[in-house]
Design an enzyme around this catalytic site. Sequence first.
Site, PDB file in Angstrom:
ATOM      1  N   HIS A  41      73.231  70.350 118.397  1.00  0.00           N
ATOM      2  CA  HIS A  41      72.978  69.374 117.328  1.00  0.00           C
ATOM      3  C   HIS A  41      71.570  69.498 116.756  1.00  0.00           C
ATOM      4  CE1 HIS A  41      76.720  67.704 118.715  1.00  0.00           C
ATOM      5  NE2 HIS A  41      76.205  67.479 119.895  1.00  0.00           N
TER       6      HIS A  41
ATOM      7  N   GLU B  67      70.046  62.307 104.858  1.00  0.00           N
ATOM      8  CA  GLU B  67      70.965  63.289 105.410  1.00  0.00           C
ATOM      9  C   GLU B  67      72.403  62.798 105.276  1.00  0.00           C
ATOM     10  OE1 GLU B  67      69.798  64.409 109.330  1.00  0.00           O
ATOM     11  OE2 GLU B  67      67.837  65.156 108.664  1.00  0.00           O
TER      12      GLU B  67
ATOM     13  N   GLU C 286      71.636  59.600 108.186  1.00  0.00           N
ATOM     14  CA  GLU C 286      70.390  58.909 108.497  1.00  0.00           C
ATOM     15  C   GLU C 286      69.360  59.234 107.430  1.00  0.00           C
ATOM     16  OE1 GLU C 286      69.456  60.471 112.336  1.00  0.00           O
ATOM     17  OE2 GLU C 286      68.444  62.232 111.542  1.00  0.00           O
TER      18      GLU C 286
ATOM     19  N   ARG D  74      59.821  60.758 106.835  1.00  0.00           N
ATOM     20  CA  ARG D  74      58.697  61.662 107.076  1.00  0.00           C
ATOM     21  C   ARG D  74      58.999  62.984 106.388  1.00  0.00           C
ATOM     22  NH1 ARG D  74      61.218  65.108 110.561  1.00  0.00           N
ATOM     23  NH2 ARG D  74      62.722  64.217 112.020  1.00  0.00           N
TER      24      ARG D  74
ATOM     25  N   LYS E 165      69.001  53.098 113.224  1.00  0.00           N
ATOM     26  CA  LYS E 165      70.085  53.696 112.449  1.00  0.00           C
ATOM     27  C   LYS E 165      71.228  52.723 112.206  1.00  0.00           C
ATOM     28  CE  LYS E 165      69.145  58.511 113.632  1.00  0.00           C
ATOM     29  NZ  LYS E 165      67.880  58.265 114.300  1.00  0.00           N
TER      30      LYS E 165
ATOM     31  N   ASN F 296      65.333  60.144 107.243  1.00  0.00           N
ATOM     32  CA  ASN F 296      64.124  60.493 107.977  1.00  0.00           C
ATOM     33  C   ASN F 296      62.914  60.130 107.122  1.00  0.00           C
ATOM     34  OD1 ASN F 296      65.041  61.869 110.515  1.00  0.00           O
ATOM     35  ND2 ASN F 296      66.137  63.077 108.999  1.00  0.00           N
TER      36      ASN F 296
END
Length: 681
Positions: free
Chosen positions: A225, A264, A277, A281, A116, A279
Amino acid sequence: MINRLLVANRGEIARRVFATCRAMGVQTVAVYSDADADAPFVAEADLAVRLPGSSPAETYLRVDLILDAARKAGADAVHPGYGFLAENAEFAAAVTDAGLTWIGPPAKVIAAMGDKLAAKALLAEAGVPMLPSWTDADEVTDFPVLVKASAGGGGRGMRIVRSADELAEAVAGASREAAAAFGDGTVFIERYVERGRHVEVQIFGDSHGTVAALGVRECSIQRRHQKIIEEAPGVLPEELRPALHEAAVSAGRAVDYVGAGTVEFLLAPTGEFFFLEMNTRLQVEHPVTELTGPVGLDLVRWQLLVAEGVPLPEHLHEPGVRGYAIEVRLCAEDPAQGWRPATGVLRRFAVPGVDREFGGLQHAGLRLDSGVGTGSEVSVHYDSMLAKLIAWAPTRAEAARALAGALARAELHGVATNRDLLVRVLRSPEFAAAEIDTGFLDRHPEVFAPLLPADQLPLTALAAALAGAAQRRATAPVLGGLPSGWRNVPAVPQVSRFTGPDGEIEVRYRLDRTGRLADWSAAPPGDTVALEGKPPTVALAEVTPDRVALDVDGVRRAYRVHRVGSEIFVDGPDGAASLVELPRLPLPTAAVAAGSLLAPLPGAVTRVHVQVGQRVTAGEPLLTLEAMKLEHQVLAPTDGVVIELPVPAGAQVRTGTVLAVIDGSPASDDPTPSNPEEDPR
């Protein structure tokens, strides 16, 4: 062309991929651990290969075992699902090196976005807006901040820190949790935005240079979270959507993205948004995008087609919005145990009104993506999510109402879940008004209350007692037609005792000669409430072993009753309750020592914070348990001295194992023996 696909995952996502494969004519291969041998996804696969062991490290995280399984089964492609190795660049490279088709972005893209810190630097150059972040805790001067894992996601290894003196321990705890979940304990620190919203854009890229944005999702309702409710298209200013789409596509183009991915963002109350971030996938919440996109949109299908080299069609570039979809994550969590992950056997798993499983809806309705079914065992080894229930309707309000209603009527027996929490959120005025952000649950503790009001538990227990009596009469070898408890001189009430959510409850009732309810009461054992005249006025309208209807003050209320041994599950109009019927003549049982702290769930003891002979104060951490990829602290319930620590760090424990014994006697001038065997008491 892909002919035989191995899914390197388990549970709901494996079943989801298999559903698309069946529609496309692609054969399927499952891999499974010993703990999953009887799971639904294994039964649904065309072929299945055992991975010896139960824990993720022994099975689903073993690249060598998965590649060997692909070879044995003759698979020509691998889909990673989400979680486990889904964002592991080394796994993606190993699949490709083995001559198999990888369903996902190239390994170099996964590596670039998996770190990240590196991803933030790379995408900042592409013009994607970023929050300030630090890798050195000593450089942080402004609070609050968020400690985050550099690898992985799903809220693992994440801590909010509001003062400098909390930072060191938060960094250490986040690092441990990240290492356990992802095998990488690297963390960083980021400015925390109060009242921020978590929004994300589904992107899709092909091997011909196209990167498209397929819409925005709202994922702000989170606990620890972790997302628990997601929706699309999200209640956003319309001028914000193009900006979010543009930023997400810029991120995808910066790394030559191929396949399904999610970018995101954190949306501030000011209207600014910042990259969180990417992702690399398919996301857990992808169904809400499928249901609000073009009719028949199947993201797994397009994952396979893109992996085969097919270009994205034009209609996916500007999908528009079709109605509204809301998804909830139904998780095995016990509210009575501080929302810790729950384990056990699902005695019944039934959701009414489901129109489709793992597929799109042509009209308003419900979709269920589940990894479990009746009889499934929920173990400590894996994530606590059991299923996703998704409602699609023309409007957000209709979708929320339909989803809440289906959840409330679902029969979820044998394992504690977060169902009541989800229903209360969906029915809350604040959710209806879209007054949501990532701190929603912190500001609304009322949504954590169970659906079943405390004053309705006596009626629920009465229904359980009457259904139990009906079952005994139905199976009686002689005189089964007589009312339960029939006497020539009816004077003594029938008595049933249960343990329930608030302790023991004793039901007393008497039936007249015609089988009607003459009088009743329900109270804790020893309560001397008179049977006669106890409100409310209740008449027995119907009773069978699995259904009881009571006329309560003139209103008929129906209860569904499901008995498994001594366990009784009652679903009524106001909520559900799990009761355990107590024997009338209980056998003596062994007792644990006074002051014993028992393991609230099975797991591994990762740290022991105290030693025998140490004086502790109420609330002080004694041990840390790790279960379902999360850390759970065991705290001292009172001031006292630790006199036993029978379980060392590294040990695996079951629910109810004695973890520590505390002597809560007042402190005296005499030293406490360091060896409990020398204690003169």
